[in-house]
Design a protein around this motif. Structure first.
Motif, PDB file in Angstrom:
ATOM      1  N   GLY A 232       0.786  -1.228   0.000  1.00 38.80           N
ATOM      2  CA  GLY A 232       0.000   0.000   0.000  1.00 38.80           C
ATOM      3  C   GLY A 232       0.818   1.277   0.000  1.00 38.80           C
ATOM      4  O   GLY A 232       0.261   2.362  -0.056  1.00 38.80           O
ATOM      5  N   SER A 233       2.131   1.165   0.065  1.00 37.82           N
ATOM      6  CA  SER A 233       2.993   2.347   0.057  1.00 37.82           C
ATOM      7  C   SER A 233       3.153   2.871  -1.372  1.00 37.82           C
ATOM      8  O   SER A 233       2.584   2.325  -2.326  1.00 37.82           O
ATOM      9  N   GLN A 234       3.945   3.924  -1.507  1.00 41.82           N
ATOM     10  CA  GLN A 234       4.152   4.544  -2.806  1.00 41.82           C
ATOM     11  C   GLN A 234       5.528   4.190  -3.373  1.00 41.82           C
ATOM     12  O   GLN A 234       6.515   4.164  -2.641  1.00 41.82           O
ATOM     13  N   PRO A 235       5.597   3.937  -4.675  1.00 44.99           N
ATOM     14  CA  PRO A 235       6.904   3.696  -5.289  1.00 44.99           C
ATOM     15  C   PRO A 235       7.697   5.001  -5.386  1.00 44.99           C
ATOM     16  O   PRO A 235       7.109   6.100  -5.352  1.00 44.99           O
ATOM     17  N   ALA A 236       8.992   4.901  -5.517  1.00 45.11           N
ATOM     18  CA  ALA A 236       9.826   6.092  -5.689  1.00 45.11           C
ATOM     19  C   ALA A 236       9.583   6.696  -7.071  1.00 45.11           C
ATOM     20  O   ALA A 236       9.484   5.976  -8.070  1.00 45.11           O
ATOM     21  N   ILE A 237       9.438   8.017  -7.116  1.00 45.47           N
ATOM     22  CA  ILE A 237       9.264   8.699  -8.396  1.00 45.47           C
ATOM     23  C   ILE A 237      10.626   8.806  -9.077  1.00 45.47           C
ATOM     24  O   ILE A 237      11.497   9.548  -8.637  1.00 45.47           O
ATOM     25  N   THR A 238      10.797   8.051 -10.134  1.00 40.78           N
ATOM     26  CA  THR A 238      12.082   8.017 -10.845  1.00 40.78           C
ATOM     27  C   THR A 238      12.019   8.686 -12.208  1.00 40.78           C
ATOM     28  O   THR A 238      13.054   8.927 -12.818  1.00 40.78           O
ATOM     29  N   TRP A 239      10.810   8.949 -12.702  1.00 36.56           N
ATOM     30  CA  TRP A 239      10.604   9.442 -14.067  1.00 36.56           C
ATOM     31  C   TRP A 239      11.294   8.518 -15.067  1.00 36.56           C
ATOM     32  O   TRP A 239      11.841   8.958 -16.075  1.00 36.56           O
ATOM     33  N   ALA A 240      11.222   7.217 -14.786  1.00 40.81           N
ATOM     34  CA  ALA A 240      11.885   6.234 -15.647  1.00 40.81           C
ATOM     35  C   ALA A 240      11.318   6.250 -17.060  1.00 40.81           C
ATOM     36  O   ALA A 240      12.051   6.075 -18.035  1.00 40.81           O
ATOM     37  N   GLY A 241      10.017   6.448 -17.188  1.00 41.32           N
ATOM     38  CA  GLY A 241       9.406   6.456 -18.510  1.00 41.32           C
ATOM     39  C   GLY A 241       9.798   7.648 -19.350  1.00 41.32           C
ATOM     40  O   GLY A 241       9.720   7.599 -20.587  1.00 41.32           O
ATOM     41  N   ALA A 242      10.211   8.729 -18.692  1.00 43.37           N
ATOM     42  CA  ALA A 242      10.617   9.929 -19.422  1.00 43.37           C
ATOM     43  C   ALA A 242      11.886   9.698 -20.232  1.00 43.37           C
ATOM     44  O   ALA A 242      12.188  10.475 -21.141  1.00 43.37           O
ATOM     45  N   LYS A 243      12.618   8.633 -19.920  1.00 42.27           N
ATOM     46  CA  LYS A 243      13.799   8.300 -20.713  1.00 42.27           C
ATOM     47  C   LYS A 243      13.402   7.851 -22.119  1.00 42.27           C
ATOM     48  O   LYS A 243      14.219   7.888 -23.040  1.00 42.27           O
ATOM     49  N   ASP A 244      12.139   7.421 -22.263  1.00 44.15           N
ATOM     50  CA  ASP A 244      11.652   6.919 -23.551  1.00 44.15           C
ATOM     51  C   ASP A 244      10.790   7.933 -24.300  1.00 44.15           C
ATOM     52  O   ASP A 244      10.501   7.735 -25.478  1.00 44.15           O
ATOM     53  N   VAL A 245      10.349   8.989 -23.618  1.00 43.82           N
ATOM     54  CA  VAL A 245       9.342   9.890 -24.184  1.00 43.82           C
ATOM     55  C   VAL A 245       9.815  11.330 -24.098  1.00 43.82           C
ATOM     56  O   VAL A 245      10.331  11.763 -23.057  1.00 43.82           O
ATOM     57  N   GLU A 246       9.607  12.081 -25.172  1.00 43.88           N
ATOM     58  CA  GLU A 246       9.944  13.500 -25.156  1.00 43.88           C
ATOM     59  C   GLU A 246       8.715  14.384 -25.013  1.00 43.88           C
ATOM     60  O   GLU A 246       8.713  15.333 -24.242  1.00 43.88           O
ATOM     61  N   ARG A 247       7.639  14.057 -25.732  1.00 50.11           N
ATOM     62  CA  ARG A 247       6.445  14.914 -25.722  1.00 50.11           C
ATOM     63  C   ARG A 247       5.215  14.029 -25.590  1.00 50.11           C
ATOM     64  O   ARG A 247       5.033  13.070 -26.338  1.00 50.11           O
ATOM     65  N   ALA A 248       4.366  14.354 -24.616  1.00 52.87           N
ATOM     66  CA  ALA A 248       3.125  13.610 -24.401  1.00 52.87           C
ATOM     67  C   ALA A 248       1.944  14.551 -24.519  1.00 52.87           C
ATOM     68  O   ALA A 248       1.895  15.581 -23.839  1.00 52.87           O
ATOM     69  N   ILE A 249       1.001  14.216 -25.382  1.00 49.38           N
ATOM     70  CA  ILE A 249      -0.230  14.985 -25.551  1.00 49.38           C
ATOM     71  C   ILE A 249      -1.353  14.191 -24.896  1.00 49.38           C
ATOM     72  O   ILE A 249      -1.695  13.085 -25.334  1.00 49.38           O
ATOM     73  N   LEU A 250      -1.910  14.730 -23.831  1.00 50.28           N
ATOM     74  CA  LEU A 250      -2.934  14.052 -23.048  1.00 50.28           C
ATOM     75  C   LEU A 250      -4.285  14.670 -23.380  1.00 50.28           C
ATOM     76  O   LEU A 250      -4.517  15.859 -23.140  1.00 50.28           O
ATOM     77  N   VAL A 251      -5.186  13.870 -23.920  1.00 49.58           N
ATOM     78  CA  VAL A 251      -6.460  14.346 -24.441  1.00 49.58           C
ATOM     79  C   VAL A 251      -7.595  13.904 -23.524  1.00 49.58           C
ATOM     80  O   VAL A 251      -7.779  12.708 -23.277  1.00 49.58           O
ATOM     81  N   ALA A 252      -8.335  14.876 -22.991  1.00 49.63           N
ATOM     82  CA  ALA A 252      -9.477  14.602 -22.112  1.00 49.63           C
ATOM     83  C   ALA A 252      -9.118  13.674 -20.962  1.00 49.63           C
ATOM     84  O   ALA A 252      -9.834  12.699 -20.682  1.00 49.63           O
ATOM     85  N   PRO A 253      -8.025  13.933 -20.265  1.00 53.66           N
ATOM     86  CA  PRO A 253      -7.617  13.022 -19.186  1.00 53.66           C
ATOM     87  C   PRO A 253      -8.448  13.233 -17.921  1.00 53.66           C
ATOM     88  O   PRO A 253      -8.586  14.362 -17.455  1.00 53.66           O
TER      89      PRO A 253
END
Length: 487
Positions: A232-253
């Motif tokens: 139930g705890s929280q994982p460490a925020i590593t921004w690991a996925g940001a190593k694969d992505v430069e620009r994310a367009i989030l539509v109606a999130p």
């Protein structure tokens, strides 16, 4: 039934479904081909490949054993949730199986259109055809829908559709997204080597994600394929996925959730019965992802007895759902019948209800843990850009009221949004339910925000959206280009 009545019935059914029809698409004289064709045909390594991620219901589901369509077509062979076989195919397991043991139903492509057969009339209702054809995802083309068709050239290989099982825990699909990205990176690198002689190119992706797909994207960017801890705890925020992505367009999130999820967990998903099936709440209650779309308690979106000063303190308290017999805790005849279908080896009704209530309690706990993982304040790393597209021109349920005696729920007030997701939810505006301030208070560091006057499932085929998303992905200068431009 005469032809006129058939047409009226079909029209009403399509309106209930909420997908935009091809007739609703208007280009408003925007010549996107003239603007973007030349840029779209540029495929060198300084152009990021694009991944399209749909929302809930946006990927076709099939039975791997028989090839039967579980979701994506309402024809003679579709999986009817109101039969034993259909319910068992559509629902996820209630009996303690892990996420890796959900059976033989798998995703089978982004749902470009929903196939219907109503009163003998075959119909295709546009789902994600708009964004797929706009971006040329997977080479997708469908001029028959009257959509703009950008010419990406005959050697277009840099836009992909990520299909996923939208019933499952969103964090599980983040793991699937990582596998998908690693596979596509190898494909793109192979093309770069073949076409341009570039070996082991450094490939980053852009993402265009709709609705629940946006939450999947946000979790992946923060944590990569790291699951939520079982304690139930929280994982460490590593921004690991940001190593694969430069620009994310989030539509109606639905960044702050949606009351539609709450309503459907209580009432089910109605596609216009009797011509189309009703998906009972006990079926939807087996989908962990739907709980993850619930609104935050702190935003006071659900109140007691139509008293705005008396909000429900903890929507995720399992005892609350049991007391009012919400969702899987309902003991009415319909829910009991569904549970009998889903748990055929459990002969005692009381035991089936116990198992269902236990599953629901775990799903609520997991949903709250997931939401906290997205709401924690953390600045994205340099080079990651987050773009928001949201609807703000349609009345959208903002607050629901619960009768404290009966547990019955109704809409208390509305606000601006896209009919499903509030403008404030898309922004994750923390002013809602709290102290008002003149500027938006959000933990998300948006690079840019675009508001489109369209409904939730129509945004991706709106000409304003198409024009802007093509600009952001094809022409808009990147932060990584700044030093080059200065030179």
């Amino acid at each position: 039934m005469d032809i006129r009545k058939s047409f009226i019935t079909i029209t009403m059914a399509l309106a209930v479904i909420g997908f935009s029809s091809c007739a609703s698409v208007s280009k408003q004289n925007v010549d996107l081909k003239q603007i973007y064709d030349k840029t779209a045909q540029y495929h060198l390594p300084d152009r990021n490949p694009i991944i399209v991620i749909p929302g809930i219901l946006g990927s076709r589901l099939v039975d791997d054993d028989t090839g039967q369509t579980v979701w994506g077509a309402f024809r003679a062979e579709f999986a009817d949730p109101n039969t034993d076989e259909g319910a068992q195919l559509i629902a996820l397991s209630l009996d303690g199986k892990t996420e890796s043991e959900v059976g033989h139903v798998r995703p089978d492509g982004v749902l470009e259109s929903l196939e219907l057969n109503l009163a003998g009339f075959p119909i295709k209702v546009q789902a994600y055809a708009g964004i797929l054809t706009t971006l040329g995802a997977g080479g997708y083309r469908d001029e028959t829908l009257g959509l703009s068709s950008i010419d990406y050239g005959t050697d277009h290989f840099t836009c992909f559709q990520f299909d996923y099982d939208w019933r499952r825990d969103i964090t599980h699909n983040a793991d699937a997204l990582k596998v998908f990205i690693d596979e596509k990176r190898l494909e793109v690198q192979a093309q770069y080597k073949k076409k341009y002689g570039i070996k082991d190119a450094d490939v980053k992706f852009d993402i265009a994600a709709h609705s629940m797909g946006s939450l999947l994207t946000r979790y992946f960017l923060r944590y990569g394929n790291e699951p939520l801890p079982s304690d139930g705890s929280q994982p460490a925020i590593t921004w690991a996925g940001a190593k694969d992505v430069e620009r994310a367009i989030l539509v109606a999130p639905p960044n702050a959730g949606s009351l539609e999820a709450f309503d459907q967990l209580l009432e089910g998903f109605n596609t216009g019965r009797p011509l189309l099936p009703h998906y009972p709440p006990a079926i939807l209650g087996t989908f962990p992802s739907v709980y993850q779309l619930l609104p935050r308690s702190r935003h006071k979106a659900i109140i007691w007895d139509r008293d705005a000063s008396n909000p429900i303190i903890d929507l995720y308290d399992p005892s609350l759902w049991q007391k009012y017999e919400w969702g899987l805790s309902n003991r009415d005849e319909n829910t009991s019948r569904v549970l009998e279908r889903l748990l055929p080896d459990i002969k005692e009704p009381s035991e089936r209800h116990r198992i269902a209530a236990e599953f629901q309690a775990h799903a609520l706990e997991r949903a709250q843990q997931f939401q906290k993982s997205l709401d924690r304040i953390s600045q994205p790393p340099a080079g990651l850009e987050l773009y928001l597209v949201a609807g703000d021109a349609t009345d959208t349920p903002a607050v629901m009221s619960v009768n404290s005696q009966s547990g019955e729920v109704d809409v208390f007030s509305t606000s601006v949004g896209d009919k499903t997701v509030l403008r404030s939810s898309a922004l994750l505006d923390e002013r809602i339910g709290n102290e008002w301030k003149p500027t938006v208070q959000t933990p998300i560091n948006w690079t840019s925000v675009l508001f489109v006057p369209s409904e939730h499932r129509k945004i991706t085929s709106d000409p304003v959206f198409e024009d802007n998303v093509l600009y952001w992905l094809l022409e808009d200068p990147r932060n990584s280009m700044a030093s080059t431009l200065k030179e």
